[in-house]
Design a protein around this motif. Structure first.
Motif, PDB file in Angstrom:
ATOM      1  N   ASP A 202     -57.259  18.536  14.476  1.00 42.91           N
ATOM      2  CA  ASP A 202     -56.859  19.011  13.158  1.00 42.91           C
ATOM      3  C   ASP A 202     -55.380  18.696  12.967  1.00 42.91           C
ATOM      4  O   ASP A 202     -54.525  19.217  13.683  1.00 42.91           O
ATOM      5  CB  ASP A 202     -57.114  20.520  13.063  1.00 42.91           C
ATOM      6  CG  ASP A 202     -56.774  21.092  11.698  1.00 42.91           C
ATOM      7  OD1 ASP A 202     -56.252  20.343  10.843  1.00 42.91           O
ATOM      8  OD2 ASP A 202     -57.024  22.297  11.484  1.00 42.91           O
ATOM      9  N   SER A 203     -55.061  17.873  11.977  1.00 44.65           N
ATOM     10  CA  SER A 203     -53.681  17.434  11.758  1.00 44.65           C
ATOM     11  C   SER A 203     -52.973  18.218  10.658  1.00 44.65           C
ATOM     12  O   SER A 203     -51.864  17.843  10.248  1.00 44.65           O
ATOM     13  CB  SER A 203     -53.658  15.942  11.415  1.00 44.65           C
ATOM     14  OG  SER A 203     -54.110  15.160  12.494  1.00 44.65           O
ATOM     15  N   THR A 204     -53.565  19.298  10.180  1.00 41.27           N
ATOM     16  CA  THR A 204     -52.992  20.027   9.043  1.00 41.27           C
ATOM     17  C   THR A 204     -51.567  20.486   9.332  1.00 41.27           C
ATOM     18  O   THR A 204     -50.643  20.243   8.551  1.00 41.27           O
ATOM     19  CB  THR A 204     -53.868  21.230   8.679  1.00 41.27           C
ATOM     20  OG1 THR A 204     -55.218  20.809   8.480  1.00 41.27           O
ATOM     21  CG2 THR A 204     -53.365  21.889   7.407  1.00 41.27           C
ATOM     22  N   ARG A 227     -57.612  14.176  10.120  1.00 42.74           N
ATOM     23  CA  ARG A 227     -58.459  15.247   9.598  1.00 42.74           C
ATOM     24  C   ARG A 227     -57.596  16.460   9.265  1.00 42.74           C
ATOM     25  O   ARG A 227     -56.858  16.968  10.113  1.00 42.74           O
ATOM     26  CB  ARG A 227     -59.536  15.616  10.618  1.00 42.74           C
ATOM     27  CG  ARG A 227     -60.511  16.681  10.143  1.00 42.74           C
ATOM     28  CD  ARG A 227     -61.705  16.776  11.098  1.00 42.74           C
ATOM     29  NE  ARG A 227     -61.277  17.120  12.456  1.00 42.74           N
ATOM     30  CZ  ARG A 227     -61.154  18.387  12.902  1.00 42.74           C
ATOM     31  NH1 ARG A 227     -61.404  19.406  12.089  1.00 42.74           N
ATOM     32  NH2 ARG A 227     -60.780  18.616  14.149  1.00 42.74           N
ATOM     33  N   LEU A 228     -57.693  16.905   8.005  1.00 44.46           N
ATOM     34  CA  LEU A 228     -57.005  18.107   7.554  1.00 44.46           C
ATOM     35  C   LEU A 228     -58.054  19.139   7.166  1.00 44.46           C
ATOM     36  O   LEU A 228     -58.991  18.819   6.419  1.00 44.46           O
ATOM     37  CB  LEU A 228     -56.088  17.822   6.360  1.00 44.46           C
ATOM     38  CG  LEU A 228     -54.700  17.233   6.654  1.00 44.46           C
ATOM     39  CD1 LEU A 228     -54.801  15.841   7.251  1.00 44.46           C
ATOM     40  CD2 LEU A 228     -53.858  17.204   5.378  1.00 44.46           C
ATOM     41  N   THR A 229     -57.901  20.365   7.658  1.00 42.77           N
ATOM     42  CA  THR A 229     -58.922  21.387   7.427  1.00 42.77           C
ATOM     43  C   THR A 229     -58.543  22.378   6.345  1.00 42.77           C
ATOM     44  O   THR A 229     -59.365  23.223   5.974  1.00 42.77           O
ATOM     45  CB  THR A 229     -59.220  22.141   8.727  1.00 42.77           C
ATOM     46  OG1 THR A 229     -58.012  22.732   9.209  1.00 42.77           O
ATOM     47  CG2 THR A 229     -59.797  21.207   9.784  1.00 42.77           C
ATOM     48  N   SER A 230     -57.324  22.319   5.847  1.00 39.03           N
ATOM     49  CA  SER A 230     -56.934  23.173   4.722  1.00 39.03           C
ATOM     50  C   SER A 230     -55.889  22.450   3.898  1.00 39.03           C
ATOM     51  O   SER A 230     -55.306  21.442   4.333  1.00 39.03           O
ATOM     52  CB  SER A 230     -56.410  24.529   5.207  1.00 39.03           C
ATOM     53  OG  SER A 230     -55.295  24.370   6.057  1.00 39.03           O
ATOM     54  N   THR A 252     -60.123  15.023   3.981  1.00 39.57           N
ATOM     55  CA  THR A 252     -59.973  16.399   3.519  1.00 39.57           C
ATOM     56  C   THR A 252     -60.535  16.513   2.119  1.00 39.57           C
ATOM     57  O   THR A 252     -60.452  15.564   1.332  1.00 39.57           O
ATOM     58  CB  THR A 252     -58.502  16.845   3.523  1.00 39.57           C
ATOM     59  OG1 THR A 252     -58.422  18.190   3.035  1.00 39.57           O
ATOM     60  CG2 THR A 252     -57.626  15.948   2.664  1.00 39.57           C
TER      61      THR A 252
END
Length: 718
Positions: A202-204, A227-230, A252
């Motif tokens: 996760d790179s957020t 990948r961004l989760t928010s 995302t």
């Protein structure tokens, strides 16, 4: 935008040549559409062992959503082979597979199978929006892209072959993708803050940390899959830059979500790919949701599989959105949702939107001084190519729009508000240099068509100045220009000028007037008109004055039966010989007294009336019958009430076939109007009379110092 139910019954040449959509224009006017880095080739023009489907314009069919309303279906072992139109090393394919299925296509270059395959899926297709009136399952197509790993040249062959899944191939975009760009000096790389370019982690937080560290500078997104989760918020005074939208890819469904920003945000040169498979309007599943702040820009982006590309609220003053691709959104591509000032949206490519591809909606505050220019839009499948809902001093220029489906025109200029507070159209609305190809569709809520270009007083009268110039309309399945009050309340459409248009192969009519109001039309040439030149039947009542400004050709006839809708290619039915040819037709006069305007003399109501300026004989009333007719009898009326005393009016009847050269049909004659006999007078016309424009010149009235008629009726029978 959601749709509600209505309660009511030149400058450019566009050619389809060898499956390529080409647009050319005289040097005096810019060509429509975006300058794109790729060239599209239609599958139906390619070589195939599969089956061609279409053309079909029926809502809910696969072919109706295809580019050109045609595509090619292949099953296991079948292929479609494209001739490459330009040097390329990459391809994007628009396709459809049956609901619930996925698979792949083998790829061949000049007969040799390459190692890579093209993945296909129905995951992002088959969207249902049951809360939108008139919607059916839609959004059948999707897009998949592939770097070929080699260069191909114009004339080479690239083929796609089914490995088992049934695939309908629509169009292939061939592109020469430049090498990835290098990291700018002094920039902060997201990988230096822990971002994972493999897409595994996760790179957020790494993106947030890089943005915080790079204030006033550049956040660098190296080639990779992130990948961004928010969503991100607090984005301001920073540039987010990738190595190119084929190389730096973010996964995302919510990229930036913020209600305000100090601005100076630059977003450029990467891809954002979402996982939005349905449309949920309460969820901010958008690339940008809210505000980027003043003096920001978005450029060089590839935006795909989101609900909306950019849903913009708050302060976005002087925002520039240019050179982007927005594909496969379940709702709008971009929506300026009120308060947009000086926003410029230009040179973008949009395909397969589930609502308006580009929209301005003046909710809460007016969008002002903003523009949509030189964009190419293809296949919005549940609304308009471009929609302007309210706003002040808006321009829509040099756009190329093709293949709208249900509930959509190519361009809609509208006072449909959807919610309050709403700012209706104001100032000057400029619609110039646009090319519309196969646009317009049946509105299932209305049960009749929407035109290629629609001006709609849906929730309030249109009082802005609307200038529609240098338009090309090609292969519209129904009408070219529509003037309507889509909410069914009969609000007028006023102050419209159509100047300069080329209309080819329109299915029904050139002008579809369903609202009261007025428009001036000049320099509009039409060829291969399906049914008649004009449908002029305002609902629920009133008249639409269509003024011939000169230079028009090829569409002089008028649909003769307002109780039926012309169908594509249907010839104009013979008029009822007992029909009043003047009823509801455009009427003008040399002058009017107070509210007693010319339209009252042709509204079918004998209790209302036109009265000329007083004490200024002679005065004249002119009615445009829409086509030349062998008129044999006029019936002139005054209100039947006994309060109107008997009188004699001296009337000269004149006729014209073109509105400029007039001949006297019946010389000056005194006609007696007496309430005891119905207050009517009959005028018999000579047997050789043929006229389109009827003029009654009144030189005297024994009871009042003005010309007066409550009804002017014209009949074919003597």
């Amino acid at each position: 935008m959601h749709r509600t139910v209505r309660g009511m019954p030149a400058a450019m040449v566009v050619a389809l040549s060898a499956g390529l959509l080409t647009v050319s224009a005289p040097a005096a006017h810019a060509a429509a559409g975006a300058t794109l880095p790729f060239t599209s080739v239609e599958a139906e023009s390619a070589t195939t062992t599969g089956t061609r489907i279409g053309p079909d314009y029926t809502q809910g069919t696969l072919a109706s959503e295809a580019s050109g309303r045609q595509a090619v279906r292949i099953t296991s072992g079948q292929r479609v082979e494209f001739t490459v139109p330009r040097a390329a090393n990459a391809v994007n394919v628009s396709y459809s597979v049956p609901d619930g299925q996925s698979g792949s296509l083998d790829v061949y270059v000049n007969g040799q199978k390459i190692a890579k395959t093209l993945a296909v899926t129905s995951k992002y297709s088959y969207v249902d929006t049951s809360w939108i009136a008139g919607a059916k399952t839609h959004h059948f197509f999707d897009n998949a892209r592939l770097l070929l790993g080699q260069n191909v040249q114009a004339g080479d062959k690239v083929a796609f072959q089914s490995t088992g899944t049934q695939v309908t191939v629509d169009v292939a975009d061939f592109e020469q993708v430049a090498a990835a760009t290098a990291q700018p000096a002094g920039s902060v790389s997201v990988t230096s803050k822990g971002a994972d370019p493999s897409g595994g982690g996760d790179s957020t937080q790494a993106f947030r940390d890089a943005i915080a560290a790079a204030q006033g500078g550049v956040v660098w997104i190296p080639p990779g899959e992130y990948r961004l989760t928010s969503s991100l918020s607090g984005v301001q005074n920073v540039t987010l830059q990738g190595a190119g939208n084929w190389y730096s890819v973010l996964h995302t469904s919510r990229f930036i979500d913020q209600s305000s920003s100090a601005g100076a945000v630059r977003i450029k040169d990467f891809a954002v790919l979402g996982e939005v498979t349905e449309r949920v309007d309460s969820s901010p599943d958008n690339f940008v949701n809210g505000s980027l702040g003043p003096n920001s820009s978005v450029s060089g982006m590839w935006i795909q599989h989101l609900k909306v590309g950019l849903w913009l609220t708050g302060n976005n003053d002087n925002l520039v959105v240019e050179n982007n691709r927005i594909l496969d959104t379940t709702a709008d591509g971009l929506n300026l949702n009120g308060n947009a000032r000086g926003v410029r949206v230009s040179n973008n490519f949009l395909r397969n939107q589930g609502d308006d591809s580009l929209a301005m909606w003046s909710l809460y505050a007016a969008d002002t001084d903003s523009s949509f220019a030189n964009n190419t839009i293809s296949q919005p499948n549940l609304a308009n190519g471009i929609a302007v809902y309210g706003g002040t001093n808006i321009s829509v220029k040099n756009n190329l729009i093709s293949d709208t489906n249900a509930l959509g025109s190519g361009i809609a200029i509208s006072n449909q508000k959807f919610a309050d507070p709403f700012s209706p159209l104001a100032g000057t609305i400029t619609v110039d240099g646009n090319t519309l190809v196969r646009t317009g569709a049946i509105n299932p809520n209305w049960g009749h068509p929407m035109g290629a270009l629609r001006v709609d007083s849906y929730d309030s009268a249109i009082n802005a100045t609307v200038n529609i110039t240098n338009t090309t309309v090609t292969d519209s399945p129904y009408s070219a220009f529509e003037f309507v009050s889509g909410g069914g309340q009969g609000y007028p459409v006023r102050n419209v000028t159509v100047d300069g248009a080329t209309v080819r192969n329109t299915g029904t009519v050139v002008v579809q007037a369903e609202a009261q109001g007025a428009a001036t039309v000049r320099n509009v040439t039409a060829t291969s008109v399906g049914a008649a030149g004009v449908y002029n039947c305002p609902y629920p009542s009133g008249t639409f004055a269509l003024t011939d400004g000169g230079g028009n050709s090829g569409w002089s006839s008028t649909w003769s039966n307002c109780s039926s809708w012309p169908q594509p290619g249907q010839s104009n039915p013979d008029p009822d010989p007992a029909r009043n040819l003047a009823k509801g037709r455009p009427a003008t006069a040399t002058g009017s007294q107070d509210v007693y305007t010319p339209g009252r003399a042709v509204d079918g109501d004998a209790t209302s009336y036109w009265e000329s300026a007083n004490n200024a004989f002679p005065q004249a009333l002119t009615v445009d019958l829409g086509s030349s007719y062998a008129v044999r009898r006029l019936v002139l009326k005054l209100p039947p009430a006994t309060a109107w005393g008997a009188r004699t009016q001296t009337v000269t009847v004149l006729g014209s076939t073109d509105g400029s050269t007039w001949v006297t049909v019946v010389g000056a004659t005194g006609y007696r109007f007496d309430p005891a006999t119905g207050n009517t007078a009959t005028v018999t016309l000579p047997a050789n009379t043929n006229l389109r424009h009827l003029r009654l010149s009144v030189s005297a009235n024994t009871a009042w110092p003005a010309a007066q008629f409550s009804e002017v009726e014209a009949y074919l029978t003597s």
